[in-house]
Design an enzyme around this catalytic site. Structure first.
Site, mmCIF file in Angstrom:
data_model
loop_
_atom_site.group_PDB
_atom_site.id
_atom_site.type_symbol
_atom_site.label_atom_id
_atom_site.label_comp_id
_atom_site.label_asym_id
_atom_site.label_seq_id
_atom_site.Cartn_x
_atom_site.Cartn_y
_atom_site.Cartn_z
ATOM 1 N N HIS A 240 0.897 -1.166 0.000
ATOM 2 C CA HIS A 240 0.000 0.000 0.000
ATOM 3 C C HIS A 240 0.929 1.207 0.000
ATOM 4 C CE1 HIS A 240 -3.751 2.215 1.192
ATOM 5 N NE2 HIS A 240 -2.865 3.037 1.744
ATOM 6 N N HIS B 38 9.757 15.486 -32.640
ATOM 7 C CA HIS B 38 8.960 14.396 -32.067
ATOM 8 C C HIS B 38 7.917 13.894 -33.062
ATOM 9 C CE1 HIS B 38 9.963 14.696 -27.590
ATOM 10 N NE2 HIS B 38 10.767 15.552 -28.202
#
Ligand code: HCA
Ligand code: CU
Length: 382
Positions: free
Chosen positions: A199, A293
């Site tokens: 957790h 890109h």
């Protein structure tokens, strides 16, 4: 191959996000979607916290009984207090999760007990819950700041009292991946009689990394919430953990094509907006901008994408603005059904770059520029 599943705590930890309160109906809808997506466990809430939480846990357990929720184990959260356990047990969940702080700071300032007293409380409440015939998880709260020897004693006490799982909580998000992996390796080797959950809180942005490290160390359940909701900075986001498990280990823990829908739904019901830069579910997650890109992605998406957007039912896109390059501009114009000469393309690009604004150009604006440059009507006339 890793053996691992998810426990979704959107309805418990997620509702501990300041400002968030789901209605009972919203919780039922979220729980059904989570089950359909394939999570192993749904932490439905802490029944003794408030009447509507009680009602929601009760009705989610009802859905499980009716077979509407088919697979997920339903977990009720509880303090190490008999009253909480009674209220939870009455609803007959698949499992009760009992938490108790095990660090010295929690023992001294929160519980105000000695280590010995803590062990006897842990043993006693777990045995008490087990009398109802329900499965029990013990949560070692603040485990990452606890003394290892004492943590191990607490885990052993929990197992002897009848818990078959132990959640190791990084309650304040302080751990690092290397330390977490070591901790789980030690625990699984020193006390192999229980299964372990991680957790991980996200206070230092380490929740996902720590969750993966825990699994490498032997944890078999990762706690997550949709969009990473939870106390303070929240816990590991379901969508990120699920994609990371597939990307790095080839493990499918949920149907990834359902996570975006879950994210949008929880965004709406929680009122906590998902930032555009959020991994997996953010608006920009698969949007490219700079000329270099976009040119790369047009040639082969792998140049600038870690995994195909189709994994999560999304598609890639790119924006047109001052960062745009020729390849991107040409591709966009072609997509809009516009063919231009090389000279025209250069001139259009020049004008695009002159429009320096934060917002990218809409197709409309681009077509307007292209019309100016080519002198041809390119937009449909009204
Ligand atoms: C809490 C504490 C908890 C418990 C985690 C768990 C934590 O809010 O009750 O039960 O595994 O972070 O320690 O969320
Ligand atoms: Cu927590």
């Amino acid at each position: 191959r890793l053996r691992v599943g998810l426990l979704d705590s959107t309805l418990r930890e997620g509702e501990q996000t300041p400002g968030v309160s789901f209605t009972v109906e919203q919780k039922l809808e979220i729980a059904r979607l989570l089950d359909e997506a394939g999570v192993s466990m749904i932490e439905a809430g802490h029944p003794n916290v408030a009447p509507d939480v009680y009602e929601a846990v009760k009705r989610i357990i009802g859905l499980k009984r009716e077979g509407v929720i088919r697979r997920a184990e339903i977990v009720a959260h509880s303090r190490a207090v008999k009253k909480d356990i009674e209220v939870a047990a009455e609803l007959e969940p698949d499992r009760i999760a009992i938490f108790y702080g095990v660090s010295d700071i929690h023992l001294r300032y929160k519980h105000r007990v000695s280590r010995e007293e803590a062990l006897s409380i842990i043993g006693e409440v777990i045995e008490y819950a087990r009398q109802y015939g329900v499965k029990v998880r013990f949560t070692a709260e603040d485990a990452t700041r606890a003394d290892y020897g004492f943590l191990l004693e607490a885990v052993r006490t929990a197992r002897e009292a009848g818990a078959d799982r132990v959640s190791i909580a990084d309650t304040v998000g302080i751990a690092t991946p290397y330390a977490i992996r070591r901790l789980f390796e030690r625990l699984t080797s020193d006390e192999p009689g229980v299964e372990y959950d991680i957790h991980a809180h996200n206070d230092l942005g380490m929740a996902v990394a720590n969750s993966l490290a825990a699994v490498e160390g032997g944890a078999t359940i990762i706690h997550v919430t949709v969009n990473g909701l939870g106390e303070r900075a929240g816990i590991a986001p379901l969508e990120q953990v699920a994609v990371a498990l597939k990307r790095h280990y080839g493990v499918d823990v949920v149907d990834l094509r359902r996570v975006v829908r879950l994210s949008r739904l929880v965004e709406r019901y929680s009122g906590i907006p998902v930032p555009p830069t959020a991994p997996v579910v953010g608006e920009n997650a698969f949007v490219h901008k700079a000329g270099v890109h976009v040119a790369g992605v047009l040639a082969n998406p792998e140049t600038y994408e870690p995994y195909p957007p189709e994994w999560v039912g999304r598609s890639r896109d790119y924006t047109i603005d001052k960062y745009t390059g020729r390849r991107a501009l040409q591709a966009r114009l072609e997509r809009l059904g516009v063919r231009v000469s090389d000279e025209e393309l250069v001139e259009i690009l020049k004008r695009v770059k002159q429009r320096a604004s934060a917002r990218w150009l809409r197709d409309e604006d681009l077509l307007e520029i292209a019309e100016e440059v080519t002198g041809r009507a390119l937009r449909p006339r009204p």
